[in-house]
Design a protein around this motif. Structure first.
Motif, PDB file in Angstrom:
ATOM      1  N   GLY A  17      14.942  35.175  28.318  1.00 55.58           N
ATOM      2  CA  GLY A  17      14.516  33.957  28.989  1.00 55.58           C
ATOM      3  C   GLY A  17      15.662  33.167  29.580  1.00 55.58           C
ATOM      4  N   LYS A  18      15.327  31.962  30.009  1.00 54.67           N
ATOM      5  CA  LYS A  18      16.326  31.090  30.632  1.00 54.67           C
ATOM      6  C   LYS A  18      17.328  30.605  29.595  1.00 54.67           C
ATOM      7  N   ALA A  19      18.521  30.252  30.077  1.00 53.77           N
ATOM      8  CA  ALA A  19      19.561  29.706  29.205  1.00 53.77           C
ATOM      9  C   ALA A  19      20.261  28.564  29.922  1.00 53.77           C
ATOM     10  N   LEU A  20      20.651  27.572  29.160  1.00 53.02           N
ATOM     11  CA  LEU A  20      21.417  26.449  29.684  1.00 53.02           C
ATOM     12  C   LEU A  20      22.816  26.541  29.109  1.00 53.02           C
ATOM     13  N   LEU A  21      23.804  26.637  29.983  1.00 52.44           N
ATOM     14  CA  LEU A  21      25.200  26.778  29.565  1.00 52.44           C
ATOM     15  C   LEU A  21      25.878  25.415  29.506  1.00 52.44           C
ATOM     16  N   LEU A  22      26.356  25.073  28.311  1.00 51.71           N
ATOM     17  CA  LEU A  22      27.171  23.886  28.076  1.00 51.71           C
ATOM     18  C   LEU A  22      28.338  24.316  27.196  1.00 51.71           C
ATOM     19  N   CYS A  23      29.201  23.388  26.822  1.00 52.80           N
ATOM     20  CA  CYS A  23      30.346  23.702  25.972  1.00 52.80           C
ATOM     21  C   CYS A  23      30.434  22.722  24.820  1.00 52.80           C
ATOM     22  N   ALA A  24      31.265  23.062  23.850  1.00 56.66           N
ATOM     23  CA  ALA A  24      31.595  22.151  22.750  1.00 56.66           C
ATOM     24  C   ALA A  24      33.103  22.071  22.648  1.00 56.66           C
ATOM     25  N   ASP A  25      33.583  20.880  22.350  1.00 60.95           N
ATOM     26  CA  ASP A  25      35.030  20.712  22.191  1.00 60.95           C
ATOM     27  C   ASP A  25      35.432  20.952  20.729  1.00 60.95           C
ATOM     28  N   GLU A  26      36.704  20.707  20.403  1.00 58.48           N
ATOM     29  CA  GLU A  26      37.212  20.977  19.058  1.00 58.48           C
ATOM     30  C   GLU A  26      36.528  20.144  17.985  1.00 58.48           C
ATOM     31  N   GLN A  27      35.958  19.017  18.348  1.00 57.57           N
ATOM     32  CA  GLN A  27      35.233  18.180  17.387  1.00 57.57           C
ATOM     33  C   GLN A  27      33.744  18.537  17.316  1.00 57.57           C
ATOM     34  N   GLY A  78      28.259  27.421  24.866  1.00 53.49           N
ATOM     35  CA  GLY A  78      26.967  27.542  24.210  1.00 53.49           C
ATOM     36  C   GLY A  78      25.872  27.813  25.207  1.00 53.49           C
ATOM     37  N   LEU A  79      25.143  28.881  24.972  1.00 53.07           N
ATOM     38  CA  LEU A  79      23.991  29.221  25.786  1.00 53.07           C
ATOM     39  C   LEU A  79      22.747  28.779  25.016  1.00 53.07           C
ATOM     40  N   TYR A  80      22.150  27.682  25.450  1.00 49.99           N
ATOM     41  CA  TYR A  80      20.934  27.182  24.825  1.00 49.99           C
ATOM     42  C   TYR A  80      19.786  28.059  25.309  1.00 49.99           C
ATOM     43  N   VAL A  81      19.137  28.759  24.371  1.00 49.11           N
ATOM     44  CA  VAL A  81      18.094  29.730  24.711  1.00 49.11           C
ATOM     45  C   VAL A  81      16.825  29.448  23.920  1.00 49.11           C
ATOM     46  N   ASP A  82      15.728  29.985  24.402  1.00 52.34           N
ATOM     47  CA  ASP A  82      14.441  29.898  23.720  1.00 52.34           C
ATOM     48  C   ASP A  82      14.561  30.660  22.401  1.00 52.34           C
ATOM     49  N   ALA A 107      23.352  30.285  21.428  1.00 56.33           N
ATOM     50  CA  ALA A 107      24.171  31.487  21.333  1.00 56.33           C
ATOM     51  C   ALA A 107      25.590  31.063  21.704  1.00 56.33           C
ATOM     52  N   THR A 108      26.480  31.047  20.727  1.00 59.09           N
ATOM     53  CA  THR A 108      27.843  30.576  20.948  1.00 59.09           C
ATOM     54  C   THR A 108      28.754  31.749  21.246  1.00 59.09           C
ATOM     55  N   VAL A 109      29.498  31.637  22.309  1.00 55.76           N
ATOM     56  CA  VAL A 109      30.512  32.635  22.641  1.00 55.76           C
ATOM     57  C   VAL A 109      31.839  31.906  22.797  1.00 55.76           C
ATOM     58  N   THR A 110      32.899  32.519  22.325  1.00 60.70           N
ATOM     59  CA  THR A 110      34.211  31.893  22.339  1.00 60.70           C
ATOM     60  C   THR A 110      35.018  32.424  23.502  1.00 60.70           C
ATOM     61  N   ARG A 111      35.680  31.542  24.197  1.00 60.25           N
ATOM     62  CA  ARG A 111      36.561  31.969  25.281  1.00 60.25           C
ATOM     63  C   ARG A 111      37.716  32.753  24.701  1.00 60.25           C
ATOM     64  N   TYR A 112      38.154  33.712  25.451  1.00 60.90           N
ATOM     65  CA  TYR A 112      39.245  34.567  25.009  1.00 60.90           C
ATOM     66  C   TYR A 112      40.567  33.848  25.272  1.00 60.90           C
ATOM     67  N   GLU A 113      40.871  32.893  24.404  1.00 60.53           N
ATOM     68  CA  GLU A 113      42.092  32.102  24.509  1.00 60.53           C
ATOM     69  C   GLU A 113      42.652  31.912  23.113  1.00 60.53           C
ATOM     70  N   LYS A 114      43.912  31.569  22.990  1.00 61.36           N
ATOM     71  CA  LYS A 114      44.530  31.374  21.686  1.00 61.36           C
ATOM     72  C   LYS A 114      43.869  30.261  20.895  1.00 61.36           C
ATOM     73  N   THR A 115      43.431  29.203  21.535  1.00 58.06           N
ATOM     74  CA  THR A 115      42.848  28.067  20.828  1.00 58.06           C
ATOM     75  C   THR A 115      41.387  28.264  20.486  1.00 58.06           C
ATOM     76  N   ASN A 116      40.730  29.200  21.128  1.00 56.97           N
ATOM     77  CA  ASN A 116      39.296  29.456  20.953  1.00 56.97           C
ATOM     78  C   ASN A 116      38.416  28.295  21.388  1.00 56.97           C
ATOM     79  N   PHE A 117      38.938  27.359  22.157  1.00 57.97           N
ATOM     80  CA  PHE A 117      38.148  26.243  22.660  1.00 57.97           C
ATOM     81  C   PHE A 117      38.352  26.128  24.151  1.00 57.97           C
ATOM     82  N   PRO A 118      37.375  25.668  24.916  1.00 65.77           N
ATOM     83  CA  PRO A 118      36.080  25.215  24.407  1.00 65.77           C
ATOM     84  C   PRO A 118      35.205  26.386  24.000  1.00 65.77           C
ATOM     85  N   LYS A 119      34.210  26.101  23.203  1.00 74.83           N
ATOM     86  CA  LYS A 119      33.215  27.103  22.844  1.00 74.83           C
ATOM     87  C   LYS A 119      32.056  26.944  23.816  1.00 74.83           C
TER      88      LYS A 119
END
Length: 146
Positions: free
Chosen positions: A85-95, A50-54, A36-48
Motif C-alpha cells: 500500500g501507500k507509504a508516507l516518508l518522514l524522518c526522525a532526528d537523534e532525539q 520512517g515509512l508510515y504504512v498501513d 518501517a524504519t530504515v537507517t541511512r548508510y552513514e556513520k551517525t545512523n541519523f536521520p532515520k
C-alpha cells in the motif's frame, strides 16, 4: 514539514507539506499505521527514515507493493520485506522527533521498486527465511497488464 507520499497503485511520489500527524491515516488510506524504519548508510545512523504504512496493508485484496532496492547503498541495513500500500516518508532526528525528509524524489525513483505481481516477485526474490535477496540489478518488470 516536507514529506513524500509513495503510491504503488499509480507508481508515484508526491511531495507534500505535512503538518498534522492525524492526517497520516487518510494519506495512506489506512485504519492503523506502523512505521518501517530504515537507517541511512552513514556513520551517525541519523536521520532515520520512517515509512508510515498501513499496518494491515499486506492483507488487503488487490494490494500493490513496493520494495527498497538499495542500488546506491543509500539505506543500510535494507528493509527486509516488501511493503503493501501507500507509504508516507518522514524522518526522525537523534532525539526521536519527527522531522521532514530531505530525500529527493530522484533518489526514491532509483531506490523504490514497484512490484507488478507480488507472488511472482516473492517466488524469485525471497529466501527460505522470508527475507528479500537484494540484487543490485533487479530489472523492472514489464509494464503490460499493470
Amino acid at each position: 514539514m516536507r514529506a513524500i507520499l509513495i503510491d504503488p497503485h499509480i507508481k508515484s511520489f508526491t511531495e507534500i507539506d505535512f503538518n498534522n500527524s492525524s492526517d497520516i491515516l487518510n494519506l495512506i488510506d489506512a485504519d492503523h499505521f506502523d512505521v518501517a524504519t530504515v537507517t541511512r548508510y552513514e556513520k551517525t545512523n541519523f536521520p532515520k527514515d520512517g515509512l508510515y504504512v498501513d499496518d494491515e496493508g499486506v492483507f488487503k485484496a488487490n494490494q500493490k507493493f513496493f520494495a527498497l532496492r538499495n542500488t546506491k547503498g543509500f539505506w543500510g541495513p535494507h528493509y527486509p520485506t516488501p511493503l503493501g500500500g501507500k507509504a508516507l516518508l518522514l524522518c526522525a532526528d537523534e532525539q526521536g522527533e519527527t522531522i521532514g525528509t530531505d530525500i529527493t524524489i530522484e533518489t526514491l525513483e532509483e531506490e523504490v521498486y514497484f512490484i507488478k505481481d507480488i507472488k511472482e516477485f516473492t517466488d524469485k526474490n525471497m529466501d527460505a527465511n522470508g527475507q528479500l535477496k537484494f540484487y543490485n540489478n533487479w530489472k523492472d518488470e514489464e509494464e503490460e497488464n499493470y
